[in-house]
Enzyme design. Structure first.
Site, mmCIF file in Angstrom:
data_model
loop_
_atom_site.group_PDB
_atom_site.id
_atom_site.type_symbol
_atom_site.label_atom_id
_atom_site.label_comp_id
_atom_site.label_asym_id
_atom_site.label_seq_id
_atom_site.Cartn_x
_atom_site.Cartn_y
_atom_site.Cartn_z
ATOM 1 C CD GLU A 226 -4.216 4.192 12.221
ATOM 2 O OE1 GLU A 226 -3.141 3.593 12.473
ATOM 3 O OE2 GLU A 226 -4.566 4.476 11.079
ATOM 4 C CD GLU B 260 -0.048 6.052 9.720
ATOM 5 O OE1 GLU B 260 0.625 5.230 9.064
ATOM 6 O OE2 GLU B 260 -0.326 5.883 10.919
ATOM 7 N NE ARG C 6 -0.109 0.178 4.939
ATOM 8 C CZ ARG C 6 -0.570 0.272 6.166
ATOM 9 N NH1 ARG C 6 -1.826 0.555 6.384
ATOM 10 N NH2 ARG C 6 0.235 0.095 7.193
ATOM 11 C CD GLU D 117 -1.328 -3.532 9.346
ATOM 12 O OE1 GLU D 117 -0.426 -2.710 9.586
ATOM 13 O OE2 GLU D 117 -2.509 -3.212 9.145
ATOM 14 C CD1 TRP E 275 3.069 -2.254 12.734
ATOM 15 C CD2 TRP E 275 4.904 -1.282 13.548
ATOM 16 N NE1 TRP E 275 2.671 -1.236 13.568
ATOM 17 C CE2 TRP E 275 3.783 -0.616 14.074
ATOM 18 C CE3 TRP E 275 6.179 -0.843 13.927
ATOM 19 C CZ2 TRP E 275 3.872 0.445 14.963
ATOM 20 C CZ3 TRP E 275 6.276 0.224 14.811
ATOM 21 C CH2 TRP E 275 5.135 0.848 15.315
HETATM 22 C C1 GAL Z 1 -0.705 2.611 10.990
HETATM 23 C C2 GAL Z 1 -1.605 2.496 9.770
HETATM 24 C C3 GAL Z 1 -2.664 1.421 9.959
HETATM 25 C C4 GAL Z 1 -2.047 0.158 10.483
HETATM 26 C C5 GAL Z 1 -1.290 0.472 11.755
HETATM 27 C C6 GAL Z 1 -0.660 -0.736 12.389
HETATM 28 O O1 GAL Z 1 0.460 3.287 10.729
HETATM 29 O O2 GAL Z 1 -2.235 3.720 9.515
HETATM 30 O O3 GAL Z 1 -3.319 1.185 8.721
HETATM 31 O O4 GAL Z 1 -1.176 -0.360 9.534
HETATM 32 O O5 GAL Z 1 -0.275 1.374 11.463
HETATM 33 O O6 GAL Z 1 0.043 -0.392 13.557
#
Ligand code: GAL
Length: 675
Positions: free
Chosen positions: A312, A153, A114, A360, A320
C-alpha cells in the site's frame, strides 16, 4: 526459518486494495476494464469483508466473492486474498463484547471503526480461525490467487489490551518466559518499591498506576502483546498453508518507524513467506523521500535482503493527517519506483477506486472521484506501463554499502520513561544517522544488533540503549575483525530486562569503545554546547552531553563549554583490525555529515559519488543482471556517471558514459552483469 519457502511473485505487481463491496456489481465490470487499461496485475481483496461473507453467525455468503474472483481471473488480474480478521462483524461483538480491547485505564473500546481486537480473546481466535478455514477451503486453489494477505497492519490502531483475559494470558506468558517467580522478581527488579511477588497470580498487565510503573514489567508486556498478535498471525498462516499449499502468506507491515512502533518486525519477518509493507508520506516538513527510502531499506532488511512488496501507498494525498497535501505531478511514480529500487517487487496502492462513503472518502485512489479524466488516472496508466517495462528486474537484490543497527525492543525500552531527558528520541537519532548516510549516497541495510555485520565495512548504532551481552560481543567481534563502528550516545546501557549492565556505563560496549561514561548531563531546551575539534574546527551540539572518561579511546572532539567541558565528546578507538567511534552528544545534520565523511575514510569506503543532493542511485543485481536505478527528487535535470554502457529501460534507449535523469524523473539502466 519460515515454514514455507519464500515464493517470489511471478513479475512486478501493480495494483491496489480493491473494495468492490462498496459498489454495485455493474461497476465491477468497468473496474476490470480500467484495470486492464492501467496494466494492473494484482489487487488485494476482502480486507474488510467479514460482515458480508458471514452476515449472521454461521451463515455465509461467498457468492459475490466467487463472482468477483472469477471476473478478475477472466481479465488476467491476480488476487491477494485477505482474511478479514481485522474487522469482525457487529453481531460478533454483540455476542462477545469481551473481544473489544481495553486500555491501560480500563476503558473498553466500542464497535464502529476497525481493528478493535483483544488478541487473547478465545472467541475472537476461534471465529478468526473459522473464517480463515472457510476462505482457505473455498479459494485455496483458485487460479486467480497469488498471495494470502492475513489481517491488516497488526499493531495498528490497537497494539495491546489490558483486559482480564489478557491478564491471565500475560501471566502464562511471563511464567513461560521466566520459569519461576524468583527469576521474575530478579529480572523485574521487584526489590525496588516493594513490588516482590510470591505467585504469578498476583501479577497484572501494567495498568494505570499512581506513579511510574515497573519498566521491566512494561517492557515484558510489550513483548507479550507483540507475541500474542504474532500467535494469531501464525495460526491463520498455518491454516492457509494447510489448505492452500504453495501460495505465499503475508501480512502487511508498516516499517516506517514513526508510523508503527509496537511491532518487532525482526521477529515477524521470519514468519511470513513474503514481506509486504505499507508506506505513507508523513507531512512534517522533512524530506519525505528520505523517510520513504529508510522505510524501504528497513523492509528489505526485515526480509533478509530478499525481494519484498510494497502493498500500500497513496497515489496522492491521504486523509488522516491534520493537513494532507496532494502529490506533485510525477511524485507518485517517483515514490513507487524508489521503492522498487530498494527491492520492492512492484507498487500497490490503497486503494483502487476512491470511496464515496465512510472514513476514507477523501483519501486519494488509483481511480479518483473524477474518474479517468484526471491527472492521477493518467499518471496511474503511465506508471503501469513503466512497471511493466521493469519486469526483468524482478528477483534481483538491492546492494548495500553500510549497516544501521536497529532494534525495536531497544526503542520500546527507551520509551519507558524515568530517563535522563525526554528530549532524546531513538527514532530521531535513527532518522538523523540514516539521513546523513543517504546524503552521502550510501545505500544502507538495517541489522539487528546480534546479526552478522561482517559484510559491511561501516556499521552505525544510532541509539541502542538496550543491548544484550551477546550483542555487545557481536559488535566487538565486528570491530576486531576490521569493521568500522559508529555508536551514538545512550547505547549499550541496559540488558534485556532493562537492568543496567554491571559496572560503569556503557556496560555492553565499554571495551569496544575503550571508555566509560561517568555521568549523563542532558541539556535544557534551547541550550547548546560547543565542541572543539581537529585543526581548530568547532561544532555545536544539543540535547545530550556526557562526562566521558577515555581508556584506550583517543579524543577527537572535546566539549568546550557546559558541565562536561574538557571531557571527550567524540572518540575513536582502535580495536583489533577495526575502529569504533563514539559520539556522546547530539550533532546536527551538517556536523554529523562531516563526521561520517571522516569515518567513511576509516571504513575504506570510496569518496561519495559526484551526485547532486536528492538524486538517489541504487543498484539491484542478481542472476538476471545488474540494474542501476536513478531517482531525481530535484527540480533540475541531473547527470549520473555510468561505469559501463547499458540500456535505459523506461525509454528503451542505449546509454553510454553518463545518464541524464530529467527533473523529478526516474531512470533504470540495465548494465552488463559484471558492471
Ligand atoms: C492503511 C490501511 C488502509 C487504509 C490506508 C489509508 O494503514 O491499511 O486500509 O486505511 O491506511 O492511508
Amino acid at each position: 526459518m519460515p515454514p514455507h519457502p519464500r515464493t517470489p511473485l511471478p513479475r512486478l505487481a501493480f495494483g491496489g486494495d480493491y473494495n468492490p463491496e462498496q459498489w454495485p456489481e455493474e461497476v465491477w465490470r468497468e473496474d476490470v476494464r480500467l484495470m486492464r487499461e492501467a496494466g494492473v496485475t494484482m489487487v488485494s481483496v476482502g480486507v474488510f469483508s467479514w460482515a458480508l461473507l458471514e452476515p449472521e453467525p454461521g451463515v455465509h455468503d461467498f457468492g459475490w466473492l466467487d463472482r468477483l474472483l472469477d471476473l478478475l481471473h477472466t481479465h488476467g488480474v491476480r488476487v491477494a486474498l485477505a482474511t478479514p480478521t481485522v474487522a469482525p462483524p457487529a453481531w460478533f461483538y454483540r455476542a462477545h463484547p469481551e473481544a473489544l480491547p481495553v486500555t491501560a485505564d480500563g476503558v473498553r473500546y466500542a464497535f464502529g471503526s476497525r481493528g478493535a481486537i483483544c488478541h487473547s480473546s478465545t472467541a475472537y481466535r476461534a471465529a478468526a480461525a473459522d473464517i480463515t478455514t472457510r476462505l482457505g477451503e473455498r479459494y485455496g486453489a483458485h487460479p486467480a490467487l497469488a498471495l494470502w494477505h492475513v489481517h491488516n497492519e497488526y499493531g495498528v490502531p490497537v497494539s495491546a489490551c489490558y483486559c482480564d483475559s489478557c491478564a491471565a494470558h500475560f501471566r502464562r506468558w511471563i511464567e513461560a518466559a521466566h520459569g519461576t517467580v524468583d527469576a521474575l522478581n530478579e529480572a523485574w527488579g521487584t526489590a525496588f518499591w516493594g513490588q516482590r511477588y510470591t505467585s504469578f497470580e498476583q501479577i497484572d498487565p501494567p495498568r494505570r498506576t499512581p506513579g511510574a510503573v515497573n519498566p521491566a514489567q512494561a517492557l515484558d508486556h510489550r513483548r507479550f502483546a507483540d507475541a500474542t498478535m504474532r500467535e494469531n498471525f501464525v495460526s491463520e498462516r498455518d491454516i492457509l498453508h494447510r489448505l492452500s499449499p504453495g501460495v505465499p502468506v503475508t501480512t502487511n507491515f508498516m516499517t516506517a518507524l514513526s508510523q508503527c512502533d509496537t511491532v518487532d518486525y525482526w521477529a515477524w519477518g521470519r514468519e511470513v513467506d513474503l514481506v509486504t509493507n505499507d508506506h505513507y508520506l508523513i507531512t512534517d516538513g522533512r524530506r519525505t523521500h528520505v523517510n520513504l527510502a529508510m522505510a524501504a531499506d528497513l523492509t528489505r532488511s526485515v526480509a533478509g535482503g530478499a525481494p519484498w512488496l510494497l502493498l500500500e501507498h497513496s497515489t496522492s494525498g491521504v486523509n488522516w493527517q491534520p493537513r494532507n497535501p496532494a502529490k506533485a505531478p510525477g511524485e507518485m511514480a517517483r515514490n513507487s519506483l524508489a521503492h522498487v529500487a530498494r527491492g520492492s517487487e512492484g507498487a500497490m496502492f490503497f486503494q483502487w477506486r476512491q470511496s464515496r462513503r465512510g472514513a476514507e472518502k477523501f483519501h486519494s485512489a488509483m481511480l479518483p472521484h473524477g474518474g479517468t479524466a484526471t491527472r492521477i488516472w493518467r499518471e496511474v496508466v503511465r506508471l503501469g506501463s513503466d512497471i511493466a517495462a521493469l519486469a526483468e528486474t524482478a528477483g534481483t537484490r538491492t546492494e548495500a554499502d553500510a549497516a544501521v543497527v536497529w532494534d525495536w525492543q531497544s526503542a520500546w525500552a527507551q520509551g519507558l520513561g524515568g530517563h535522563p531527558t525526554v528530549d532524546h528520541d531513538p527514532v530521531e537519532r535513527a532518522d538523523a544517522f540514516y539521513e546523513a548516510l543517504y546524503d552521502s549516497h550510501l545505500t544502507v541495510d538495517f541489522a539487528h544488533p546480534e546479526a552478522d555485520l561482517t559484510r559491511y565495512p561501516l556499521a552505525v548504532v544510532p541509539a541502542s540503549y538496550l543491548m544484550t551481552e551477546a550483542a555487545g560481543r557481536n559488535l566487538r567481534r565486528y570491530v576486531e575483525g576490521g569493521g568500522t563502528l559508529v555508536v551514538s550516545y545512550f547505547s549499550g546501557i541496559v540488558d534485556e530486562h532493562d537492568a543496567v549492565h554491571p559496572g560503569p556505563v556503557p556496560g555492553a560496549l565499554r571495551d569496544v569503545l575503550g571508555l566509560t561514561v561517568e555521568e549523563f548531563s542532558p541539556l535544557l531546551p534551547g541550550r547548546t554546547v560547543r565542541l572543539d575539534g581537529p585543526g581548530g574546527a568547532t561544532w555545536t551540539a544539543d540535547v545530550w552531553t556526557e562526562a566521558v572518561v577515555p581508556d584506550t579511546a583517543r579524543t577527537v572532539w572535546t566539549y568546550a563549554d557546559g558541565l562536561t567541558a574538557g571531557h571527550p565528546a567524540v572518540t575513536r578507538n582502535r580495536l583489533g583490525a577495526g575502529t569504533a567511534w563514539y559520539v556522546s552528544t547530539r550533532l546536527g545534520a551538517t556536523d554529523l555529515a562531516a563526521l561520517l565523511r571522516t569515518v567513511r575514510a576509516d571504513a575504506g569506503l570510496p569518496a561519495p559519488a559526484a551526485l547532486p543532493r536528492d538524486v538517489e542511485v541504487v543498484r539491484r543485481s542478481g542472476d538476471g543482471g545488474t540494474y542501476l536505478f536513478a531517482v531525481n527528487h530535484t527540480g533540475s535535470d541531473a547527470t549520473v556517471p555510468l561505469d559501463a554502457p547499458g540500456t535505459e529501460l523506461l525509454t528503451a534507449t542505449p546509454v553510454t558514459g553518463h545518464l541524464t535523469v530529467p527533473a523529478g524523473a526516474v531512470r533504470v539502466v540495465r548494465l552488463p552483469p559484471d558492471a
